[in-house]
Design an enzyme around this catalytic site. Structure first.
Site, PDB file in Angstrom:
ATOM      1  N   CYS A  44       0.836  -1.207   0.000  1.00 37.78           N
ATOM      2  CA  CYS A  44       0.000   0.000   0.000  1.00 37.78           C
ATOM      3  C   CYS A  44       0.869   1.255   0.000  1.00 37.78           C
ATOM      4  O   CYS A  44       1.565   1.529  -0.957  1.00 37.78           O
ATOM      5  CB  CYS A  44      -0.980  -0.050   1.169  1.00 37.78           C
ATOM      6  N   HIS A  60      -3.661  -5.617   0.888  1.00 36.53           N
ATOM      7  CA  HIS A  60      -3.043  -5.886   2.189  1.00 36.53           C
ATOM      8  C   HIS A  60      -3.066  -7.374   2.531  1.00 36.53           C
ATOM      9  O   HIS A  60      -3.988  -7.833   3.219  1.00 36.53           O
ATOM     10  CB  HIS A  60      -3.803  -5.122   3.279  1.00 36.53           C
ATOM     11  N   GLU A 107      -1.349  -8.784   4.717  1.00 37.11           N
ATOM     12  CA  GLU A 107      -1.214  -8.899   6.178  1.00 37.11           C
ATOM     13  C   GLU A 107      -2.564  -8.825   6.875  1.00 37.11           C
ATOM     14  O   GLU A 107      -2.674  -9.157   8.059  1.00 37.11           O
ATOM     15  CB  GLU A 107      -0.246  -7.819   6.715  1.00 37.11           C
TER      16      GLU A 107
END
Lengths: 229, 80
Positions: free
Chosen positions: A86, A203, A205
């Protein structure tokens, strides 16, 4: 395997990234503050999402010229692995570690939702745990994710198999209506030429635990750890 | 000496903000606006008194930080 996460004023996904890396590695990554000029000896550096320096001037532009990023870039040129997620993608692109730039989303709105990603290639340390054309469900949260590069650059990226992920439909169809930001050729993530640097807007994560609604992002971290251990 | 820097998007780079401004002008009744391109204006107050040196320094600042030359052009005006 050792990993570090670079933290800037305005970073906000560094703890999510820390959890994901710790889960994959089995030990905690080192957190490095942006003013540190000494980067510990690590195998991987993760540049997390957020709004470094309030997105002043251009997203990622100020962070790209911080002392720690200069060191990250120098090590990446010698082969160290770097992943920018990002805002991290915006930062390493501004630093010249990846071709192109992330423009304002074509519809001008901040987009925060789950998207589908098609794995474009698996011939690298990052996406090796996936299969080619596999469809992943991963969230995006950004205002400037509209990937742009000139025609010559785009030709080189495609010819060198540097596209990592493309936005797609749940069935894997890559079309403009499944593109959340207007990026060229639905590009969601790219590698540098030597494929030790990956930048991506989504994302992974935030897709590592069933509670988050998807665990599709975790194989990315597992793949990196496997390749670098 | 002051340096006034204009940073503009290159031709061919989509400018959705410029387009939104053009649309808003149209809804306000301002007809005849064919296109809008939005850019940045940056004013630098410089200690340098030599124009050529100032210009060279600002040129470097633009190339390194103030503009992203992948998508942007810049112009520099020096004012005493």
């Amino acid at each position: 395997m050792k990993a570090a996460i670079v933290v800037f004023p305005g970073s906000n996904r560094e703890l999510d990234a820390k959890v994901a890396l710790a889960k994959a590695i089995g030990s905690e990554p080192i957190m490095v503050w942006h003013r540190d000029t000494e980067l510990p000896k690590v195998d991987l550096v993760l540049v997390p999402g957020g709004f470094s320096y309030g997105d002043y001037l251009r997203t990622g532009a100020i962070a790209a010229h911080s002392p720690v990023l200069r060191e990250v870039k120098a090590r990446a040129e010698k082969g160290m692995a770097v992943i920018g997620i990002c805002n991290g993608f915006q930062i390493i692109t501004e630093a010249g570690m990846l071709p192109g730039v992330l423009l304002r989303n074509s519809h001008l709105k901040f987009v925060c939702r789950n998207v589908h990603l098609k794995v474009a290639t698996t011939q690298n340390m990052f996406t090796q745990r996936y299969t080619k054309d596999q469809v992943l469900s991963v969230p995006v949260a950004h205002h400037d994710g509209n990937y742009f590069v000139d025609e010559k650059g785009l030709g080189e990226i495609e010819a060198n198999d540097q596209v990592a992920f493309r936005y797609c439909a749940p069935d894997g169809t890559v079309a403009m209506e499944h593109n959340p930001n207007g990026s060229l050729r639905n590009i969601a993530g790219i590698f540098n030429r030597t494929k030790n640097v990956l930048g991506m807007m989504p994302h992974p994560e935030n897709a590592i635990d069933p509670l988050q609604g998807s665990t599709d992002g975790f194989a990315l971290f597992q793949g990196m750890v496997e390749a670098l251990s | 000496m002051k340096a006034r820097v204009h940073v503009t998007l290159k031709n061919g780079v989509l400018d959705p903000q410029g387009r939104a401004i053009a649309h808003a002008l149209g809804t306000l009744g301002f007809d005849g606006v064919k296109d809008v391109r939005q850019g940045k204006f940056i004013e630098l107050d410089l200690g340098e008194t030599d124009k050529a040196k100032a210009k060279a320094a600002v040129d470097q600042m633009c190339a390194k930080l103030l503009a992203n030359t992948v998508i942007e052009n810049y112009t520099i005006d020096l004012v005493d």
